[in-house]
Design a protein around this motif. Structure first.
Motif, short mmCIF file in Angstrom:
data_model
loop_
_atom_site.label_atom_id
_atom_site.label_comp_id
_atom_site.label_asym_id
_atom_site.label_seq_id
_atom_site.Cartn_x
_atom_site.Cartn_y
_atom_site.Cartn_z
N ILE A 1 5.69 5.99 5.89
CA ILE A 1 5.10 6.56 4.67
C ILE A 1 5.41 5.68 3.47
CG2 ILE A 1 5.08 8.57 3.15
CD1 ILE A 1 3.61 8.91 5.87
N HIS A 2 6.59 5.07 3.42
CA HIS A 2 6.87 4.09 2.36
C HIS A 2 5.80 2.99 2.38
CE1 HIS A 2 10.45 4.69 0.00
NE2 HIS A 2 11.19 4.99 1.06
N ASP A 3 5.49 2.48 3.55
CA ASP A 3 4.51 1.41 3.66
C ASP A 3 3.11 1.90 3.26
OD1 ASP A 3 6.49 -0.28 4.50
OD2 ASP A 3 6.02 -0.10 6.64
N LEU A 4 2.78 3.11 3.66
CA LEU A 4 1.48 3.67 3.29
C LEU A 4 1.35 3.78 1.76
CD1 LEU A 4 -0.37 6.63 4.88
CD2 LEU A 4 0.10 6.72 2.44
N ILE A 5 2.40 4.26 1.11
CA ILE A 5 2.38 4.41 -0.35
C ILE A 5 2.26 3.04 -1.01
CG2 ILE A 5 3.76 5.11 -2.34
CD1 ILE A 5 4.94 7.31 -0.45
N ASP A 6 2.97 2.04 -0.48
CA ASP A 6 2.87 0.69 -1.02
C ASP A 6 1.44 0.18 -0.95
OD1 ASP A 6 5.56 0.56 -1.61
OD2 ASP A 6 6.10 -0.45 0.25
N ARG A 7 0.81 0.38 0.19
CA ARG A 7 -0.55 -0.13 0.38
C ARG A 7 -1.57 0.63 -0.46
NH1 ARG A 7 1.08 0.28 5.76
NH2 ARG A 7 -0.29 2.09 6.01
N ARG A 8 -1.40 1.93 -0.54
CA ARG A 8 -2.44 2.75 -1.16
C ARG A 8 -2.31 2.83 -2.68
NH1 ARG A 8 -6.47 5.43 1.04
NH2 ARG A 8 -7.35 7.30 0.07
N TYR A 9 -1.09 2.89 -3.17
CA TYR A 9 -0.90 3.10 -4.61
C TYR A 9 -0.18 1.95 -5.31
CZ TYR A 9 -1.86 7.78 -2.88
OH TYR A 9 -2.42 8.86 -2.24
N GLY A 10 0.30 0.97 -4.56
CA GLY A 10 1.05 -0.12 -5.17
C GLY A 10 0.14 -1.21 -5.70
#
Length: 557
Positions: A369-378
């Motif tokens: 989920i950390h990686d998902l947040i990085d990709r989607r909102y970072g």
């Protein structure tokens, strides 16, 4: 005792879908539209009507689906704002709406004469879609601008019908609306009204395009930098905060959609849930709760003060994870509390973000989920040649590349606090760069907004009166602007940049000659570090934040 138990939709555990994908699914979109039309058409006194479901949140201040009326119920809506139960109460709220909507969809599915079994199965799979405004603030045209929407008719042929996503028609306007000008005469819900009290959708879309980068930054930081329930759950003021709470970003969306030149329904807690977009919005609020849970699996509701009284909870009392979440009951005799609510499967739904993660351990899920947040909102690493600050920003707020040295960066934001009820109603603080005639309505100069989503005045609202001094806080993140324009996050360079570009703000309200005496504003630079080989930055608590109090100018409206 309740007349209706909140058990969620039937058909097993299914994903709630992003509205962008949802409207592409012919069966789901058709069933949702028909079901929404059906519950909107029900008599407003019926507990399973759209009016009654929306009225749980605010007006008309009546109890919902109760077998016996309470003695002297508190005069307010049931909704929990400004306190630690904000996320969990709304989790059950969206679930009862989803449940009743799906029941209507199942009845709709039975009317199809072509492939009827497929339609019934689609109805069993149907869940409330979410609007991921952190990733795509402007929703699909079907949600925001198409007066007619294309669906499938019962005989299997295409048909165009009036679009129930756009607004709800009151029939009649409820007597409880009488004290509220405009709301007591508008026959439908309205978004972003102009000075002539007419809906301005082109203006709303333009505003959303300007706000989108800041909402994305707020979503990212809200998920990444709030590691306690108090910081994450609500917009009260807490020590060590450096990012907006879930509720604060939620407030922004309400005000962006509802507030044009005057206030529309989404801007007012008393009326917000009558706008059909409310349910798409709150499904995403619930999804973000699930993402945050995955990052903080051992943290759940901690005790707090109920500063803003509700129909089910008296003001100025302590609330905990065992506080009853009225009016939602697991059975007709057992009220929901927050205790079992980390598990959304108990209410029959999940989110696509967790596909392939079911059964994984906490660390596996957290990292994914950390990686998902990085990709989607970072911030993605720039493809073209760029300055060092943009590259550094992508390492701290995006997908991090391998590095063998510790990386350091200041995370800059505008930090605002104010008394939530000082002005008469909802309002916005709009920040922008005033150099070269810049203003808040120009994309090149706009920075961001802090929004007070609230009801009416303490003088005529019982659940506001006891909380005249309630303080709210919010943050606007500056690093994307600083990186693109200065190439440096160092305090000296940032101070010079903000002063030179005339960082300014206005108070946006339809009141005249207002002053917000409780307002406090400062720019903060929080030291971050990214240890060698790691991908998730940490706040450097060994160094105090750098604070500027001389770089922002107030501009009278």
């Amino acid at each position: 005792m309740s007349l209706i138990a909140t058990v969620g939709p039937t058909g097993g555990v299914k994903n709630r879908l992003d509205i962008v994908e949802f409207v592409k699914n012919e069966k789901f979109c058709t069933l949702y539209v028909r079901a929404l039309q059906a519950i909107q058409a029900r008599e407003q006194h019926a507990y399973e009507s759209f009016f009654q479901l929306a009225g749980i949140h605010g007006l008309p201040f009546t109890e919902w689906a109760k077998e016996r009326p309470s003695v002297d119920p508190y005069l307010a809506g049931y909704c929990t704002h400004g306190q630690v139960l904000f996320p969990t109460w709304h989790r059950t709220y969206v679930s009862i709406y989803e449940q009743i909507l799906q029941h209507a969809a199942i009845e709709v599915a039975k009317k199809f004469t072509v492939n009827p079994k497929d339609w019934v199965q689609a109805a069993l799979d149907l869940r409330q879609p979410y609007w991921d405004w952190g990733f795509q603030l402007v929703p699909p045209d079907q949600i925001i601008k198409q007066e007619q929407i294309s669906i499938v008719n019962y005989d299997g042929k295409p048909i165009s019908v009036s679009n129930p996503f756009l607004r709800y028609h009151f029939n009649p306007i409820d007597p409880s609306f009488r004290p509220y000008p405009d709301f007591n005469t508008w026959p439908t819900t309205i978004r972003n009204p102009n000075a002539q009290k007419q809906e301005d959708i082109p203006g709303l879309i333009a505003k959303m395009k300007i706000e989108a980068p800041q909402i994305r930054d707020k979503t990212y930081s809200m998920l990444k930098y709030n590691d306690s329930w108090e910081l994450f759950s609500n917009h009260g003021v807490y020590d060590d905060a450096h990012a907006n709470s879930l509720e604060a970003v939620h407030d922004d969306i309400h005000v962006i959609v509802g507030y044009g030149r005057i206030r529309g329904h989404m801007t007012q807690p008393l009326f917000a849930a009558f706008d059909p977009i409310f349910w798409l919005h709150h499904a995403n609020v619930d999804r973000l709760l699930s993402l945050w849970q995955a990052l903080n699996p051992d943290v759940w509701v901690t005790p707090g003060l109920n500063r803003d009284g509700t129909m089910g909870i008296a003001p100025n009392t302590e609330v905990t994870k065992t506080t009853p979440l009225e009016p939602f009951y697991e059975t007709t005799s057992k009220v929901w509390t927050s205790v079992p609510l980390p598990d959304t499967t108990k209410l029959g739904y999940s989110y696509p973000d967790f596909n392939n993660l079911v059964g994984g351990d906490k660390k596996l899920i957290r990292d994914a989920i950390h990686d998902l947040i990085d990709r989607r909102y970072g911030h993605a690493k720039p493809k073209a040649a760029s300055n060092a600050a943009l590259n550094l920003l992508s390492s701290f707020h995006g997908v991090t590349e391998d590095h063998d040295k510790e990386l350091q960066m200041y995370d800059w934001s505008i930090h605002v606090t104010f008394k939530k009820f000082e002005l008469k109603d909802s309002f916005s603080l709009l920040f922008y760069f005033a150099i070269n005639d810049g203003n808040y309505d120009k994309k090149d100069s706009y920075v961001g907004s802090i929004n007070a989503f609230r009801g009416t005045t303490p003088e005529n609202c019982a659940n506001c009166k006891a909380n005249e001094n309630l303080v709210q806080e919010g943050f606007i993140h500056l690093n994307s602007y600083i990186a693109a324009r200065t190439g440096s996050f160092e305090p000296k360079d940032v101070h010079e940049y903000l002063k030179k570009n005339k960082l300014s703000y206005k108070i946006f309200t339809d009141e005249e000659n207002v002053t917000l005496t409780s307002l406090k504003i400062k720019v903060e630079g929080l030291p971050l570090r990214l240890p060698p080989g790691q991908t998730h930055p940490k706040i450097d608590r060994s160094h105090a934040p750098t604070i500027f109090e001389d770089v922002i100018t107030y501009v009278a409206a």
